[in-house]
Scaffold this active site. Structure first.
Site, PDB file in Angstrom:
ATOM      1  N   SER A   1       5.959   6.215  -3.637  1.00  0.00           N
ATOM      2  CA  SER A   1       5.833   7.561  -4.228  1.00  0.00           C
ATOM      3  C   SER A   1       5.614   8.621  -3.148  1.00  0.00           C
ATOM      4  O   SER A   1       6.294   9.662  -3.139  1.00  0.00           O
ATOM      5  CB  SER A   1       4.715   7.609  -5.266  1.00  0.00           C
ATOM      6  OG  SER A   1       3.518   7.082  -4.755  1.00  0.00           O
TER       7      SER A   1
ATOM      8  N   ARG B   1     -10.457   0.539  -4.267  1.00  0.00           N
ATOM      9  CA  ARG B   1     -10.204   1.240  -5.536  1.00  0.00           C
ATOM     10  C   ARG B   1     -10.459   0.287  -6.710  1.00  0.00           C
ATOM     11  O   ARG B   1     -10.899   0.692  -7.772  1.00  0.00           O
ATOM     12  CB  ARG B   1      -8.760   1.778  -5.566  1.00  0.00           C
ATOM     13  CG  ARG B   1      -8.471   2.722  -4.407  1.00  0.00           C
ATOM     14  CD  ARG B   1      -6.997   3.091  -4.347  1.00  0.00           C
ATOM     15  NE  ARG B   1      -6.137   1.944  -4.123  1.00  0.00           N
ATOM     16  CZ  ARG B   1      -4.815   1.977  -4.096  1.00  0.00           C
ATOM     17  NH1 ARG B   1      -4.184   3.126  -4.289  1.00  0.00           N
ATOM     18  NH2 ARG B   1      -4.104   0.889  -3.876  1.00  0.00           N
TER      19      ARG B   1
END
Ligand code: HAX
Length: 449
Positions: free
Chosen positions: A240, A326
Site C-alpha cells: 500500500s 501491533r
C-alpha cells in the site's frame, strides 16, 4: 497558516539541505546490491526507498519517527477520559517528528472537524454501486471521485513552483483524511444497514466520531483510535505505501494516489488478511460447535490448512522476524476489555500452536503473529460482523501514514520512480558468468532466499 503547517514548513526548510547534500556530494555511494533472488522475488530487502516517517526493524517492529508503538501510545495526548490517543495527534507526529502539545492537537482536531463534510456526489456514487460490491472497491472509487476537489491538481495546472508542491498536497491530505471516516461509515450504512446513516457529531475527535457514526458505544471509540494508529505506517516498501508513493511520483495528486494504494491494500496477502483470519476461525468455531479447541485439535486444524496448500492467515511477515508489536497492543486491549470472548481465546491457543508448526514446516521465515491476527476479532466483538469491511478500517489508518509520506515526497522533490527491468535471458547469462567466476558457490545460499 495553521500552527501545524507552519511547524512543518520549518522542518521542511531544515531538511531540504540534507537531501540536497546527499544527492550532490554522495550520489554514487553504494546502498546495497540486488541479487537474482531479489529481482525475481518481489524485491525483498532491496534498499531503494527513503522515508523518515517510520522504520521497520525486523526484531523490534515499527517505530514512528523514532518512537516505538508503546511510546507513541504513552506520549501522544489523549481525549479526556480516553485510553487511546488522538489520531489527529499521530498525523502531527508523523509530519513533524515531534510529539504535539495538547493545544496543538486540539487545533488540529478542529481542522479535521471543519473539513469532514462530504460533497453530495460522494453519497450518490456510493449509492450507485451494485449490491454485493466489495467495500474496498467502493472506498477506492469514492476517494477517486473526490479528485475533482484536488488543490494540487488545480495549482499544478496554474503553474505552481516545484518548491511549493508540498503545500496543496498538505491541504489535499487534510481534506481527504478528515473525510475518510465519513466515507467509510456511509459505505457501511449503505451495504449493511439499509442506508441508515448516523450524522457525524462535530464535538468529537476522529476516533470517537467514527465510533459514533458506526453506532457503536465506548470503548469502540478507543478501538477506532487504536486501530487507526497501529495501521498508519509500516515504512515504505509494503504494497500500500509503495503503491501510494509510486503513483504520486508521477505527480498524481493525493486522491489518485490514495485510491490506488487502497487497491493494493485490498489483496489477501496484505490488508485483506484480517478478514481471512476471522473467516478461518469462524470455520473452526463451527466445527468445534462453539467450544474452545484443545491444543491437539488446534494443531490438526492448522496442519489441515497447510496441507490443503493454504497459508495460516495472521502469521508471518515479509520483514518482521518477531511477534508484531501491533499484535501485542491489540492483545493487551483484548485482555482488558474482552478476555472472555470466544474468538480471543482461540487466538491464545493459536499463539501457542502455530509458530512451532510453521517452524516444523520450515517455509515461513517468520512464524510469529502479525497485526492481522487480532484486529478482526476485536471488530467482531463490538458488532462489526461483516468481515469484508475490516480492510476499509485498515485503509483509513494507512492513509494517515501515506499522506504524511507523500507531503514529504513533494517537499523534498522526490522524482518519478523508474527502476530498470531485465529479461530472464539476461539473468541466465549473469548466472552463468557468476558460476564461471565463483564455481558452484554462486548458487550456494539460494535455499535460504
Ligand atoms: N502460513 C503458511 N505459509 C507461510 C506463511 C503462513 N502464515 N507465511 C509464509 N509462508 C510461506 C510462504 O507462502 C512462502 O511459501 P512458498 O515458498 O511456497 O511461496 C514461504 O513461507 C516463504 O515466505 P516468507 O518469505 O516467509 O514470507 P513472504 O515475505 O513471502 O510473505 C506474508 C509474507 C505476510 C505474505 C506471508 O507470511 C503470508 O502469506 N502470511 C499469511 C497472510 C497474512 O497474514 N498477511 C498479512 C501480513 C501483514 C500485512 O501486511 N498486513 O497488511
Amino acid at each position: 497558516m495553521s500552527s501545524l503547517k507552519e511547524k512543518l514548513y520549518q522542518k521542511i526548510e531544515e531538511h531540504r539541505p540534507r537531501t540536497k547534500k546527499l544527492l550532490t556530494d554522495y550520489c554514487d555511494v553504494v546502498v546495497g546490491e540486488v541479487t537474482i533472488g531479489q529481482a525475481i522475488g518481489g524485491m525483498r530487502g532491496v534498499k531503494s526507498l527513503v522515508t523518515d516517517i517510520s522504520y521497520l526493524d525486523p526484531q523490534e517492529g515499527i517505530r514512528y519517527r523514532g518512537y516505538t508503538l508503546p511510546e507513541v501510545f504513552e506520549k501522544l495526548p489523549k481525549p479526556p477520559g480516553a485510553e487511546m490517543p488522538y489520531v489527529e495527534g499521530l498525523f502531527s507526529l508523523l509530519l513533524t517528528g515531534e510529539i504535539p502539545t495538547d493545544n496543538e492537537v486540539a487545533d488540529l482536531a478542529d481542522e479535521f472537524r471543519k473539513r469532514r463534510i462530504l460533497p453530495r456526489y460522494v453519497y450518490e456514487v456510493i449509492d450507485a454501486f451494485p449490491s454485493f460490491s466489495s467495500p474496498m472497491a467502493i472506498f477506492s472509487a469514492a476517494i477517486l471521485t473526490m479528485q475533482r476537489e484536488s488543490f494540487f491538481a488545480k495549482k499544478y495546472q496554474a503553474g505552481i513552483s516545484k518548491m511549493d508542491y508540498w503545500d496543496p498536497t498538505y491541504e489535499d491530505s487534510l481534506n481527504l483524511l478528515a473525510k475518510l471516516p465519513e466515507v467509510a461509515s456511509y459505505i457501511y450504512a449503505k451495504l449493511y444497514r439499509d442506508g441508515k446513516r448516523i450524522q457525524s457529531n462535530p464535538n468529537l475527535d476522529m476516533g470517537a466520531n467514527f465510533a459514533h457514526m458506526m453506532g457503536i458505544p465506548p470503548p469502540y471509540d478507543d478501538v477506532s483510535r487504536l486501530n487507526f494508529i497501529i495501521h498508519a505506517d509500516h515504512e515504505s516498501g509494503n504494497v500500500s505505501a509503495h503503491t501510494g508513493h509510486l503513483v504520486a511520483s508521477s505527480l498524481s495528486d493525493i486522491y489518485l494516489s490514495i485510491s490506488a494504494m487502497i487497491n493494493g491494500l485490498a489483496g489477501p496477502l496484505h490488508g485483506l488478511a484480517n478478514q481471512e483470519v476471522l473467516r478461518w476461525m469462524q470455520d473452526l468455531a463451527e466445527k468445534m460447535d462453539g467450544q474452545i479447541p484443545s491444543e491437539d485439535q488446534m494443531k490438526k486444524f492448522v496442519w489441515d490448512t497447510l496441507n490443503s496448500g493454504q497459508v495460516i492467515p495472521g502469521f508471518g511477515h515479509a520483514v518482521l522476524r518477531k511477534t508484531d508489536p501491533r499484535y501485542t497492543l491489540q492483545r493487551e486491549f483484548c485482555q482488558t476489555h474482552m478476555k472472555d470472548d470466544l474468538l480471543f481465546q482461540y487466538t491464545d491457543v493459536l499463539y501457542k500452536v502455530v509458530p512451532p508448526i510453521l517452524l516444523e514446516q520450515g517455509k515461513a521465515k517468520n512464524p510469529w503473529p502479525n497485526v492481522d491476527a487480532q484486529s478482526g476479532i476485536i471488530h467482531w466483538h463490538y458488532g462489526i460482523t461483516e468481515y469484508e469491511f475490516y480492510t476499509v478500517l485498515f485503509g483509513i489508518g494507512r492513509s494517515i501514514g501515506i499522506t504524511a509520506n507523500l507531503i514529504w515526497d513533494r517537499a523534498l522533490g522526490y522524482p518519478l520512480e523508474r527502476p530498470k527491468s531485465v529479461t530472464t535471458e539476461m539473468l541466465e547469462k549473469m548466472a552463468i558468468a557468476a558460476t564461471a567466476d565463483k564455481g558452484k558457490n554462486a548458487s550456494k545460499n539460494c535455499k535460504d532466499g
